[in-house]
Design a protein around this motif. Structure first.
Motif, short mmCIF file in Angstrom:
data_model
loop_
_atom_site.label_atom_id
_atom_site.label_comp_id
_atom_site.label_asym_id
_atom_site.label_seq_id
_atom_site.Cartn_x
_atom_site.Cartn_y
_atom_site.Cartn_z
N GLN A 101 0.84 -1.21 0.00
CA GLN A 101 0.00 0.00 0.00
C GLN A 101 0.87 1.25 0.00
O GLN A 101 0.61 2.20 -0.73
CB GLN A 101 -0.94 0.02 1.20
N GLN A 102 1.89 1.24 0.84
CA GLN A 102 2.80 2.39 0.93
C GLN A 102 3.57 2.56 -0.39
O GLN A 102 3.73 3.67 -0.89
CB GLN A 102 3.78 2.22 2.10
N PHE A 103 4.05 1.45 -0.93
CA PHE A 103 4.79 1.51 -2.19
C PHE A 103 3.89 2.00 -3.33
O PHE A 103 4.33 2.78 -4.16
CB PHE A 103 5.38 0.14 -2.53
N PHE A 104 2.63 1.57 -3.35
CA PHE A 104 1.74 2.04 -4.42
C PHE A 104 1.54 3.54 -4.32
O PHE A 104 1.64 4.24 -5.34
CB PHE A 104 0.37 1.34 -4.37
N ALA A 105 1.26 4.03 -3.13
CA ALA A 105 1.03 5.47 -2.98
C ALA A 105 2.25 6.27 -3.43
O ALA A 105 2.12 7.28 -4.14
CB ALA A 105 0.68 5.79 -1.53
N THR A 106 3.42 5.82 -3.06
CA THR A 106 4.65 6.53 -3.44
C THR A 106 4.91 6.40 -4.93
O THR A 106 5.21 7.39 -5.60
CB THR A 106 5.85 6.00 -2.64
N ALA A 107 4.79 5.19 -5.47
CA ALA A 107 5.05 4.98 -6.90
C ALA A 107 4.06 5.76 -7.75
O ALA A 107 4.42 6.30 -8.80
CB ALA A 107 5.00 3.49 -7.23
N ASP A 108 2.82 5.83 -7.31
CA ASP A 108 1.83 6.58 -8.07
C ASP A 108 2.15 8.07 -8.06
O ASP A 108 1.99 8.76 -9.06
CB ASP A 108 0.43 6.32 -7.51
N TRP A 109 2.64 8.57 -6.94
CA TRP A 109 3.02 9.97 -6.82
C TRP A 109 4.21 10.31 -7.70
O TRP A 109 4.39 11.46 -8.11
CB TRP A 109 3.30 10.30 -5.36
#
Length: 123
Positions: A101-109
């Motif tokens: 979840q954390q990686f998705f939020a960062t990668a999406d940003w």
């Protein structure tokens, strides 16, 4: 555990064709990228703030602006990290889910390709 995860992530990125979209954004020698990710994750996950001590403030989005990152690159990065997490057998499963979840939020940003940035879905 963290070093093994980062090692596996970059080994997969370097060897698996499905991760080419993100591999091509990295230098030929992945050692610097590996070291930076390890240092960043160390501090992010509550360990020593190695990245800040050696490089400075992470400023992730600013540091990634020179690289064209869109959905394909985001998804390749996430798939590679997801596979590395699974193969590293990080427990409990809730921790893996939280990390993704954390990686998705960062990668999406990190997305910065014109017409393919956060908030432009369906445009």
């Amino acid at each position: 555990m963290l070093f093994a995860l980062v090692e596996r992530f970059y080994a997969l990125m370097d060897s698996e064709p499905e991760f080419h979209a993100v591999r091509r954004l990295h230098p030929e020698d992945l050692s610097g990228s590996r070291d930076k990710l390890f240092m960043f994750l160390s501090g992010y996950l509550g360990g020593p703030p190695l990245y800040q001590e050696r490089i400075g403030a992470p400023m992730l989005r600013a540091r990634h602006l020179p690289y064209p990152i869109g959905k394909a690159e985001r998804d390749a990065w996430l798939a590679c990290m997801g596979r590395a997490l699974d193969e590293s057998e990080i427990e409990p499963p809730e921790l893996r889910a939280w990390l993704m979840q954390q990686f998705f939020a960062t990668a999406d940003w990190m997305r910065n390709k014109q017409g393919d940035m956060p908030g432009q879905e369906g445009a």
